[in-house]
Design an enzyme around this catalytic site. Structure first.
Site, mmCIF file in Angstrom:
data_model
loop_
_atom_site.group_PDB
_atom_site.id
_atom_site.type_symbol
_atom_site.label_atom_id
_atom_site.label_comp_id
_atom_site.label_asym_id
_atom_site.label_seq_id
_atom_site.Cartn_x
_atom_site.Cartn_y
_atom_site.Cartn_z
ATOM 1 N N ASP A 109 8.717 36.758 38.897
ATOM 2 C CA ASP A 109 8.947 35.980 40.125
ATOM 3 C C ASP A 109 9.354 36.955 41.223
ATOM 4 O O ASP A 109 10.350 37.683 41.071
ATOM 5 C CB ASP A 109 10.075 34.963 39.858
ATOM 6 C CG ASP A 109 10.343 34.063 41.036
ATOM 7 O OD1 ASP A 109 10.811 32.935 40.819
ATOM 8 O OD2 ASP A 109 10.091 34.492 42.182
ATOM 9 N N ASP A 142 5.479 31.548 49.421
ATOM 10 C CA ASP A 142 6.112 31.200 50.697
ATOM 11 C C ASP A 142 7.259 30.219 50.462
ATOM 12 O O ASP A 142 8.383 30.391 50.942
ATOM 13 C CB ASP A 142 5.044 30.565 51.597
ATOM 14 C CG ASP A 142 5.339 30.691 53.072
ATOM 15 O OD1 ASP A 142 4.552 30.146 53.875
ATOM 16 O OD2 ASP A 142 6.349 31.319 53.435
ATOM 17 N N THR A 197 -4.559 34.720 46.334
ATOM 18 C CA THR A 197 -5.180 34.283 45.068
ATOM 19 C C THR A 197 -4.684 32.920 44.595
ATOM 20 O O THR A 197 -5.078 32.457 43.521
ATOM 21 C CB THR A 197 -4.906 35.305 43.940
ATOM 22 O OG1 THR A 197 -3.488 35.325 43.659
ATOM 23 C CG2 THR A 197 -5.380 36.696 44.321
ATOM 24 N N GLY A 198 -3.811 32.281 45.355
ATOM 25 C CA GLY A 198 -3.338 30.948 44.960
ATOM 26 C C GLY A 198 -4.003 29.876 45.795
ATOM 27 O O GLY A 198 -5.213 29.627 45.681
ATOM 28 N N TYR A 254 -5.067 30.017 48.614
ATOM 29 C CA TYR A 254 -6.220 30.511 49.401
ATOM 30 C C TYR A 254 -7.428 30.875 48.539
ATOM 31 O O TYR A 254 -8.429 31.370 49.056
ATOM 32 C CB TYR A 254 -5.772 31.685 50.280
ATOM 33 C CG TYR A 254 -4.938 31.259 51.495
ATOM 34 C CD1 TYR A 254 -4.696 29.913 51.774
ATOM 35 C CD2 TYR A 254 -4.398 32.198 52.356
ATOM 36 C CE1 TYR A 254 -3.938 29.526 52.873
ATOM 37 C CE2 TYR A 254 -3.633 31.830 53.472
ATOM 38 C CZ TYR A 254 -3.415 30.489 53.718
ATOM 39 O OH TYR A 254 -2.669 30.102 54.821
#
Ligand code: APR
Length: 169
Positions: free
Chosen positions: A10, A34, A123-124, A126
């Site tokens: 994390d 974010d 890579t998440g 987006y």
């Protein structure tokens, strides 16, 4: 020459000088990295983001650009917010993803952050394919400023960690 590290974990738990946030152009938070950074960083982080929006970034942070704020209650000293490009199968935005990394490292050098943690930007939410993002990211950080001694990629899930590890060799 910066040491490149890959860890599974994390990003909000990393005790480095600066955490790179996979932000969006609003700078006002979101989900994923974010959300985690704002949640654990506390209100000081979004307060500085709001000041940026009221000042130099009234139209938001352009994709590929980077800007630093306090890290608030996180173990790091700074958060470097960067807005990754959204994946497109018809438009090659690789240069913008590379810019996220290079501009984050430029900002790190400017503020005096010697150790920097990156997530797998774009890579998440987006949807950037991880293998492609890993190649771009690892290539982009290869010529980091001399003042940056450690670049740590913090990969949240095993598959992303395994792909980065394979690409890193
Ligand atoms: N630590 C490390 N990595 C994380 C964490 C975390 N706490 N949470 C998520 N990740 C991983 C995701 O699994 C993914 O591999 O970070 C990578 C980037 O995912 P996102 O956070 O969704 O970032 P991105 O794809 O760049 O999308 C940015 O999502 O959260 C919103 O406001 C943000 O609009 C922006 C968009």
């Amino acid at each position: 020459m910066a040491k490149i590290e890959l860890v599974r974990g994390d990003i909000t738990e990393q005790a480095v000088d600066a955490l790179v946030n996979a932000a969006n152009s609003s700078l006002l938070g979101g989900g994923g990295v974010d959300g985690a950074i704002h949640r654990r960083g506390g209100p000081e982080v979004v307060a500085e983001c709001r000041a940026l929006r009221a000042g130099d970034y009234q139209r938001g942070l352009p994709t590929g650009q980077a800007v630093a704020t306090t890290a608030g209650r996180l173990a790091a000293r700074w958060v470097i917010h960067t807005a990754g490009p959204v994946w497109s199968s018809t438009e090659d935005k690789s240069a913008l993803l590379a810019d996220c990394h290079r501009n984050s490292l430029r900002v790190a050098a400017e503020i005096g952050a010697a150790t920097v943690a990156f997530p797998a930007i774009s890579t998440g939410v987006y949807h950037w394919p991880v293998e492609s993002a890993a190649r771009i990211a690892l290539d982009a950080v290869a010529d980091a400023p001399d003042s940056v001694s450690l670049i740590r990629f913090v990969l949240f899930d095993k598959s992303t960690y395994d792909i980065f590890s394979t690409i890193a060799g």
